[in-house]
Design a protein around this motif. Structure first.
Motif, PDB file in Angstrom:
ATOM      1  N   UNK A   1       0.806  -1.220   0.000  1.00 19.71           N
ATOM      2  CA  UNK A   1       0.000   0.000   0.000  1.00 19.71           C
ATOM      3  C   UNK A   1       0.840   1.271   0.000  1.00 19.71           C
ATOM      4  N   UNK A   2       2.149   1.141   0.078  1.00 18.13           N
ATOM      5  CA  UNK A   2       3.013   2.319   0.026  1.00 18.13           C
ATOM      6  C   UNK A   2       3.279   2.786  -1.404  1.00 18.13           C
ATOM      7  N   UNK A   3       3.177   1.883  -2.367  1.00 18.69           N
ATOM      8  CA  UNK A   3       3.497   2.239  -3.747  1.00 18.69           C
ATOM      9  C   UNK A   3       2.479   3.202  -4.335  1.00 18.69           C
ATOM     10  N   UNK A   4       2.952   4.085  -5.196  1.00 18.22           N
ATOM     11  CA  UNK A   4       2.049   4.909  -5.981  1.00 18.22           C
ATOM     12  C   UNK A   4       1.575   4.092  -7.188  1.00 18.22           C
ATOM     13  N   UNK A   5       0.495   4.521  -7.802  1.00 16.73           N
ATOM     14  CA  UNK A   5       0.016   3.838  -9.006  1.00 16.73           C
ATOM     15  C   UNK A   5       1.077   3.871 -10.100  1.00 16.73           C
ATOM     16  N   UNK A   6       1.805   4.971 -10.195  1.00 20.45           N
ATOM     17  CA  UNK A   6       2.848   5.089 -11.218  1.00 20.45           C
ATOM     18  C   UNK A   6       3.957   4.079 -10.993  1.00 20.45           C
ATOM     19  N   UNK A   7       4.320   3.840  -9.733  1.00 26.48           N
ATOM     20  CA  UNK A   7       5.361   2.856  -9.442  1.00 26.48           C
ATOM     21  C   UNK A   7       4.910   1.450  -9.823  1.00 26.48           C
ATOM     22  N   UNK A   8       3.662   1.134  -9.540  1.00 28.38           N
ATOM     23  CA  UNK A   8       3.130  -0.188  -9.900  1.00 28.38           C
ATOM     24  C   UNK A   8       3.175  -0.374 -11.413  1.00 28.38           C
ATOM     25  N   UNK A   9       2.682   0.603 -12.147  1.00 27.03           N
ATOM     26  CA  UNK A   9       2.623   0.495 -13.599  1.00 27.03           C
ATOM     27  C   UNK A   9       4.014   0.394 -14.213  1.00 27.03           C
ATOM     28  N   UNK A  10       4.960   1.195 -13.711  1.00 26.54           N
ATOM     29  CA  UNK A  10       6.306   1.212 -14.283  1.00 26.54           C
ATOM     30  C   UNK A  10       7.045  -0.100 -14.031  1.00 26.54           C
ATOM     31  N   UNK A  11       6.896  -0.670 -12.831  1.00 27.04           N
ATOM     32  CA  UNK A  11       7.581  -1.924 -12.530  1.00 27.04           C
ATOM     33  C   UNK A  11       7.064  -3.054 -13.408  1.00 27.04           C
ATOM     34  N   UNK A  12       5.755  -3.149 -13.555  1.00 28.60           N
ATOM     35  CA  UNK A  12       5.170  -4.204 -14.384  1.00 28.60           C
ATOM     36  C   UNK A  12       5.526  -4.001 -15.851  1.00 28.60           C
ATOM     37  N   UNK A  13       5.506  -2.752 -16.309  1.00 33.86           N
ATOM     38  CA  UNK A  13       5.829  -2.477 -17.716  1.00 33.86           C
ATOM     39  C   UNK A  13       7.265  -2.856 -18.048  1.00 33.86           C
ATOM     40  N   UNK A  14       8.190  -2.596 -17.144  1.00 34.33           N
ATOM     41  CA  UNK A  14       9.608  -2.855 -17.414  1.00 34.33           C
ATOM     42  C   UNK A  14       9.986  -4.313 -17.212  1.00 34.33           C
ATOM     43  N   UNK A  15       9.552  -4.895 -16.100  1.00 30.71           N
ATOM     44  CA  UNK A  15      10.028  -6.233 -15.733  1.00 30.71           C
ATOM     45  C   UNK A  15       9.195  -7.385 -16.279  1.00 30.71           C
ATOM     46  N   UNK A  16       7.952  -7.116 -16.659  1.00 31.25           N
ATOM     47  CA  UNK A  16       7.092  -8.203 -17.122  1.00 31.25           C
ATOM     48  C   UNK A  16       6.597  -7.991 -18.554  1.00 31.25           C
ATOM     49  N   UNK A  17       5.963  -6.862 -18.808  1.00 31.72           N
ATOM     50  CA  UNK A  17       5.424  -6.632 -20.147  1.00 31.72           C
ATOM     51  C   UNK A  17       6.548  -6.532 -21.175  1.00 31.72           C
TER      52      UNK A  17
ATOM     53  N   UNK B   1       9.363  -6.884  -1.193  1.00 32.02           N
ATOM     54  CA  UNK B   1       9.671  -7.122  -2.599  1.00 32.02           C
ATOM     55  C   UNK B   1       8.460  -7.532  -3.399  1.00 32.02           C
ATOM     56  N   UNK B   2       7.264  -7.347  -2.829  1.00 31.93           N
ATOM     57  CA  UNK B   2       6.055  -7.913  -3.431  1.00 31.93           C
ATOM     58  C   UNK B   2       5.873  -7.572  -4.897  1.00 31.93           C
ATOM     59  N   UNK B   3       6.074  -6.319  -5.266  1.00 32.73           N
ATOM     60  CA  UNK B   3       5.840  -5.911  -6.650  1.00 32.73           C
ATOM     61  C   UNK B   3       6.917  -6.475  -7.581  1.00 32.73           C
ATOM     62  N   UNK B   4       8.158  -6.436  -7.130  1.00 32.05           N
ATOM     63  CA  UNK B   4       9.252  -7.031  -7.897  1.00 32.05           C
ATOM     64  C   UNK B   4       9.032  -8.531  -8.068  1.00 32.05           C
ATOM     65  N   UNK B   5       8.657  -9.205  -6.985  1.00 28.64           N
ATOM     66  CA  UNK B   5       8.387 -10.644  -7.061  1.00 28.64           C
ATOM     67  C   UNK B   5       7.244 -10.940  -8.024  1.00 28.64           C
ATOM     68  N   UNK B   6       6.220 -10.111  -8.008  1.00 26.63           N
ATOM     69  CA  UNK B   6       5.091 -10.340  -8.919  1.00 26.63           C
ATOM     70  C   UNK B   6       5.552 -10.368 -10.364  1.00 26.63           C
ATOM     71  N   UNK B   7       6.465  -9.455 -10.724  1.00 23.62           N
ATOM     72  CA  UNK B   7       6.940  -9.427 -12.109  1.00 23.62           C
ATOM     73  C   UNK B   7       7.827 -10.630 -12.413  1.00 23.62           C
ATOM     74  N   UNK B   8       8.673 -11.006 -11.478  1.00 20.11           N
ATOM     75  CA  UNK B   8       9.582 -12.122 -11.747  1.00 20.11           C
ATOM     76  C   UNK B   8       8.849 -13.469 -11.742  1.00 20.11           C
ATOM     77  N   UNK B   9       7.865 -13.633 -10.869  1.00 26.05           N
ATOM     78  CA  UNK B   9       7.077 -14.860 -10.900  1.00 26.05           C
ATOM     79  C   UNK B   9       6.269 -14.912 -12.203  1.00 26.05           C
ATOM     80  N   UNK B  10       5.798 -13.765 -12.667  1.00 30.82           N
ATOM     81  CA  UNK B  10       5.099 -13.720 -13.949  1.00 30.82           C
ATOM     82  C   UNK B  10       6.007 -14.093 -15.098  1.00 30.82           C
ATOM     83  N   UNK B  11       7.225 -13.576 -15.084  1.00 24.55           N
ATOM     84  CA  UNK B  11       8.217 -13.919 -16.104  1.00 24.55           C
ATOM     85  C   UNK B  11       8.484 -15.419 -16.107  1.00 24.55           C
ATOM     86  N   UNK B  12       8.605 -15.994 -14.919  1.00 25.06           N
ATOM     87  CA  UNK B  12       8.870 -17.440 -14.831  1.00 25.06           C
ATOM     88  C   UNK B  12       7.754 -18.239 -15.501  1.00 25.06           C
TER      89      UNK B  12
END
Length: 279
Positions: free
Chosen positions: A94-110, A146-157
């Protein structure tokens, strides 16, 4: 000795830079992409046409497709594609901004998904090739913050494990690379969420000083980026392509413990799982 042509994203720092340097020194060709490719100027001066560079923001999908098409057109063929660009975030969900969520997913997963979609038609036309995706030990295990980072890496896996069977008939191999903590600039480039007072006494709050340290949380990691680069290069010669390679003693221990615990949890639920079948 076989000479290969490689396409590497995020080639100006960390493992991407180490790979680029080692490959050029060994005589391979490298198509190196980055947001600021001018940072590869020293290598361009040293290796000339052996190094092909392009500016690339991997979150810009039209630009990504254009760069990929141009690299294949100008270089003739590319044997290995290394999807390396990425970064990490830290904080409570709940600390992340919406922009941080979108940017992490866009870079590490999409971005890795779109890069793969862009290169596959070319690799199929060649009749072979290798896709190497930088994941993380954090694609198999998790830590608070690391929840958001993990979400992208588990998605990549998940994406790349499924991809293995899809592209094998075309002679294309896929490998996930799962490093632990290595001494790169990764730790100093963390995107850290603004702190909420509610988390001050929690594991996330207690970890903040290390995450915010000027030298970065990875400064004392056991992993050697040069050795990691060497292991990735060596993996490309292995047939069939290894599905995963864990790199680092910490990566091995974390992943082993995580998988063991998950298997034990699954086995303890065997009776429950079977009880929900139709009679």
């Amino acid at each position: 000795m076989t000479t290969r042509t490689w396409l590497i994203t995020g080639a100006t720092s960390g493992i991407g830079r180490a790979l680029t340097e080692r490959l050029l020194a060994a005589g391979d060709r490298v198509a190196a992409t980055a947001r600021k490719p001018e940072r590869l100027g020293d290598l361009a001066n040293q290796y000339g046409e052996q190094l092909w560079t392009a500016e690339l923001d991997v979150t810009d999908v039209p630009q990504l497709r254009s760069v990929v098409d141009r690299a294949f057109a100008e270089l003739g063929r590319i044997d290995v594609v290394v999807s390396n660009a990425g970064y990490g975030t830290f904080g409570a969900a709940e600390e992340f901004t919406d922009a941080q969520v979108a940017a992490q997913i866009a870079t590490n997963l999409v971005a890795p998904i779109q890069l793969t979609r862009a290169v596959l038609p070319h690799l199929r036309a060649q009749g072979n090739g290798r896709v190497v995706q930088l994941s993380s030990a954090g694609g198999q295990v998790t830590f608070p913050g690391g929840n958001l980072y993990h979400a992208t890496k588990w998605g990549v896996e998940g994406f790349f494990e499924a991809l293995v069977g899809e592209v094998a008939p075309f002679g294309i191999g896929v490998t996930l690379v799962e490093p632990g903590i290595s001494r790169t600039g990764f730790g100093t480039s963390l995107d850290i969420a603004p702190a909420m007072a509610a988390y001050a006494g929690t594991p996330i709050g207690q970890a903040r000083p290390a995450m915010e340290a000027p030298e970065g949380v990875t400064a004392n990691g056991p992993g050697d980026p040069e050795k990691i680069a060497g292991a990735i290069i060596a993996s490309v010669a292995v047939e069939p392509a290894p599905r995963r390679i864990a790199l680092g003693s910490d990566a091995y221990e974390w992943i082993h413990a995580g998988l063991t615990a998950r298997l034990q949890e699954l086995e303890s639920a065997k009776e429950l799982a079977h009880s929900t079948d139709l009679d």
